[in-house]
Design a protein around this motif. Structure first.
Motif, short mmCIF file in Angstrom:
data_model
loop_
_atom_site.label_atom_id
_atom_site.label_comp_id
_atom_site.label_asym_id
_atom_site.label_seq_id
_atom_site.Cartn_x
_atom_site.Cartn_y
_atom_site.Cartn_z
N VAL A 288 0.87 -1.18 0.00
CA VAL A 288 0.00 0.00 0.00
C VAL A 288 0.90 1.23 0.00
O VAL A 288 1.85 1.32 0.79
N ILE A 289 0.60 2.17 -0.90
CA ILE A 289 1.38 3.41 -1.02
C ILE A 289 0.45 4.59 -0.78
O ILE A 289 -0.52 4.78 -1.52
N ALA A 290 0.73 5.36 0.26
CA ALA A 290 0.04 6.63 0.45
C ALA A 290 0.92 7.74 -0.11
O ALA A 290 2.15 7.65 -0.04
N GLN A 291 0.32 8.76 -0.67
CA GLN A 291 1.14 9.83 -1.25
C GLN A 291 0.45 11.19 -1.18
O GLN A 291 -0.77 11.28 -1.06
N ARG A 292 1.28 12.23 -1.22
CA ARG A 292 0.84 13.61 -1.31
C ARG A 292 1.77 14.32 -2.29
O ARG A 292 2.84 13.81 -2.63
N LEU A 293 1.39 15.51 -2.70
CA LEU A 293 2.25 16.34 -3.54
C LEU A 293 2.64 17.59 -2.75
O LEU A 293 1.79 18.23 -2.13
N VAL A 294 3.92 17.91 -2.76
CA VAL A 294 4.40 19.14 -2.11
C VAL A 294 5.09 20.00 -3.16
O VAL A 294 5.70 19.49 -4.10
N ARG A 295 4.97 21.31 -2.99
CA ARG A 295 5.59 22.24 -3.93
C ARG A 295 7.09 22.32 -3.68
O ARG A 295 7.55 22.21 -2.54
N LEU A 296 7.83 22.50 -4.77
CA LEU A 296 9.28 22.62 -4.70
C LEU A 296 9.71 24.09 -4.73
O LEU A 296 9.08 24.91 -5.40
N ARG B 51 14.91 21.12 -0.90
CA ARG B 51 14.04 21.15 -2.08
C ARG B 51 12.66 21.73 -1.78
O ARG B 51 11.94 22.13 -2.69
N THR B 52 12.25 21.73 -0.53
CA THR B 52 10.96 22.32 -0.16
C THR B 52 11.09 22.94 1.22
O THR B 52 12.14 22.88 1.85
N THR B 53 9.99 23.52 1.70
CA THR B 53 10.02 24.22 2.98
C THR B 53 9.35 23.40 4.07
O THR B 53 8.52 22.53 3.79
N LEU B 54 9.69 23.72 5.31
CA LEU B 54 9.07 23.05 6.45
C LEU B 54 7.56 23.28 6.44
O LEU B 54 6.78 22.35 6.66
N GLN B 55 7.14 24.52 6.17
CA GLN B 55 5.72 24.83 6.18
C GLN B 55 4.96 24.03 5.13
O GLN B 55 3.82 23.60 5.37
N GLU B 56 5.58 23.82 3.97
CA GLU B 56 4.92 23.06 2.90
C GLU B 56 4.70 21.61 3.30
O GLU B 56 3.65 21.02 3.03
N GLY C 242 6.11 35.01 -8.22
CA GLY C 242 6.17 35.59 -6.89
C GLY C 242 5.81 34.65 -5.76
O GLY C 242 5.79 35.05 -4.60
N THR C 243 5.53 33.36 -6.06
CA THR C 243 5.11 32.43 -5.01
C THR C 243 6.28 31.81 -4.26
O THR C 243 6.12 31.34 -3.14
N GLY C 244 7.46 31.77 -4.89
CA GLY C 244 8.60 31.10 -4.28
C GLY C 244 8.64 29.62 -4.54
O GLY C 244 9.57 28.93 -4.11
N PHE C 245 7.64 29.10 -5.26
CA PHE C 245 7.57 27.66 -5.57
C PHE C 245 7.40 27.47 -7.08
O PHE C 245 6.73 28.25 -7.75
N ARG C 246 7.98 26.40 -7.57
CA ARG C 246 7.81 26.05 -8.99
C ARG C 246 7.92 24.53 -9.14
O ARG C 246 8.97 23.94 -8.87
N GLY C 247 6.82 23.91 -9.53
CA GLY C 247 6.80 22.46 -9.68
C GLY C 247 6.44 21.75 -8.39
O GLY C 247 6.46 22.34 -7.30
N ARG C 248 6.09 20.46 -8.53
CA ARG C 248 5.75 19.65 -7.36
C ARG C 248 6.39 18.28 -7.46
O ARG C 248 6.76 17.83 -8.55
#
Length: 571
Positions: free
Chosen positions: A441-449, A545-550, A489-495
């Protein structure tokens, strides 16, 4: 001409070979500016800065300039877009106008004739001018302005049921162009969804980019054309444009260059008119290999092992929009060969994969997941993908298919991997069947980079507090995206994905037979090396590659103590 080329050559912006090529092109009729733009290794910004210095023309950064609205309103949007011009400042005796054309003054002359004012050029790259015009005037400003000038008759959606008039309006060239501009902008911005939302006094268009909704800048006058825009989208989707009281679903297929794009269209009546949501499906995205999913080496090794199994069930869980379909399609692409018969049943079929037999669910016609799965098993498949296990019937058939020698892939809507086991049992599948059929079983989410163009050390982060709360999982340095043009201006690009992969070991099979809770399954799985969603997210934070908040926003704390986590983490 020779002076300009010699100057660029002297500054090192042109090589001797490139300079000769520019001179040759220019002598054979190519405008000098075009010849210089074809020079290898010479960016437009460097070219314009050098030409500006040589010709005493200022170079401006349009990101730092905001012209007065009344100044922009004095010029036709069509000419500004066609000629790539931006009026910047009224100096009294003249108006400064940004242009990317150093030697071609036809656009400035046209503005001079229209306004009777002298227009003096300042230089800026064409891409910056186009971005500035969209930022200031909105997408499709030229189209809407021409529609207003031509007094296009727009049928009021609430006041008229005349299908002929509405069709005629929707097929007006200006409406077609405006809709095309909205779709083109969405593709340029990498949007996954387009939302067209009517309100009492405005029509709002929003794009979902990297999982977040961002409002598109469109002129306020677009509200007047709401009915025609919706009708145009309905015509493209082969929907009934006369039906405005019931929800409708359709599909649009586009070809943009070499890219094949599918748009899933949903139209729902709201109190101020019909709202439309377009889901953008780029077929090229479905061909991503497993290496692009973002799995850790341990999870990737385990996934590769499962894909080589002859039978069993592999479940991918997570909420809508968490990338489950992309993961499953990447898995099917990995095992797709002439020796395997692969059949899928989906609702809807989002991407078409060559060499794989795909079935579309049609509930009204009786083609449900259960009925389709039964039919699939009579077609001698080796691998079966069930888009979603929604009920006990589908779950039972999927289990039986795996026990009779088929490798079955499917999805469930659960929050984590252990929860998928209890969900199957709650659906009515006997624990001994779950225990013997389930493989992983694989659980997954997407986070912004973090956007690589504006990535910087996050000096505002309280590293000490983070390490005090999260221990050794917290890195010594945190990063963030400052915000730039490339990321809007978001600081993120791609996931990328974060994964929680739970292989079903013998100990877990015994616990499933005993109907143990998902919390107990999680505790043993973590002891056996399973990394939680949040733990996998920490991997990306440590890699910068990503932020703690993300990570915290997209995952939840699994209520395990730090001591248990540190014991479970493999060396």
């Amino acid at each position: 001409m020779l002076d300009i080329v010699e100057t660029l050559l002297h500054e090192g912006l042109l090589t001797e070979v490139t300079a000769r090529r520019v001179r040759d092109l220019s002598s054979h009729g190519t405008p000098l500016e075009d010849a210089l733009r074809q020079a290898d290794g010479l960016s437009e910004e460097r070219l314009l800065r050098s030409l500006g210095a040589a010709l005493d023309l200022p170079y401006v950064d349009l990101e730092t300039v905001t012209p007065p609205k009344e100044l922009l309103a004095a010029f036709p949007a069509r000419i500004l877009l066609e000629r790539q011009l931006v009026p910047l400042e009224d100096r009294g005796h003249f108006i400064t106008v940004a242009t990317s054309h150093v030697f071609d003054h036809a656009g400035l002359d046209e503005l001079r004739l229209l306004t009777g004012r002298e227009c003096r050029p300042v230089l800026a790259p064409a891409t910056e001018i186009e971005r500035c015009i969209k930022r200031l005037l909105g997408i499709g400003a030229d189209t809407l302005q021409s529609m207003n000038n031509d007094e296009v008759e727009v049928v009021n959606e609430a006041a008229s049921d005349d299908e002929l008039d509405l069709t005629k309006t929707a097929e007006d060239a200006s409406i077609i162009k405006f809709v095309n501009q909205i779709l083109a902008e969405a593709l340029d911005l990498r949007a996954t969804d387009v939302h067209v939302e009517p309100f009492e006094k405005e029509l709002r268009v929003r794009y979902r980019i990297d999982g977040e909704l961002q409002e598109a800048n469109i002129p306020t006058s677009v509200k007047r054309y709401h009915a025609a825009i919706v009708s145009r989208l309905k015509i493209l989707s082969h929907l009934d444009i006369a039906e405005k009281r019931l929800p409708q679903d359709g599909r649009i297929r586009l070809k943009v260059g070499k890219r094949e794009i599918d748009l899933r269209v949903s139209v729902i009546p709201m109190i101020h008119g019909e709202a439309v949501v377009l889901r953008i499906l780029d077929r090229g995205d479905a061909l991503l290999g497993l290496e692009h999913l973002g799995m850790s080496p341990r999870d990737r090794h385990e996934f590769d092992r499962v894909l080589d199994l002859p039978h069993g069930i592999v479940l991918v869980t997570g909420p809508t929009g968490s990338g489950k379909t992309t993961t499953l399609y990447a898995a099917l692409s990995r095992i797709n060969d002439v020796e395997r018969k692969i059949i899928t049943i989906e609702d809807p079929v989002e991407y078409q994969l060559r060499g794989i037999n795909q079935i579309q669910v049609a509930t009204k016609a009786g083609m449900t997941f259960g009925a389709g799965l039964r039919a699939i098993l009579r077609h001698d498949p080796d691998v079966v993908l069930v888009g979603e296990i929604r009920d006990g019937e589908t779950a039972e058939i999927a289990v039986q298919a795996s026990l009779t020698g088929h490798l079955v892939f499917s999805t469930l809507h659960t929050n984590d991997a252990p929860g998928a086991v209890t969900r199957l049992i709650e659906m009515g599948v006997e624990p001994y069947l779950v225990s013997s059929s389930l493989e992983t079983v694989i659980a997954q989410r997407l986070v912004r980079l973090i956007c690589p163009a504006c990535k910087e050390v996050d000096k505002t982060a309280d590293v000490a507090a983070a390490r005090n709360e999260f221990g050794s999982e917290a890195p010594e340095v945190f990063y963030r995206g400052k915000g730039c043009r490339q990321c809007m201006g978001t600081g993120f690009r791609g996931r990328t994905g974060v994964f929680e992969m739970m292989p079903i070991t013998e100990e877990l099979r015994t616990m499933i037979l005993e109907r143990r809770s998902s919390g107990e399954l999680r505790r043993i799985a973590v002891q056996q090396g399973m990394n939680s969603l949040r733990g996998d997210g920490w991997r990306l934070v440590r890699e910068g590659r990503t932020t703690l908040q993300e990570v915290l926003r997209n995952t939840k704390d699994e209520q395990l103590t730090q001591h248990t986590r540190s014991e479970a983490r493999p060396a």
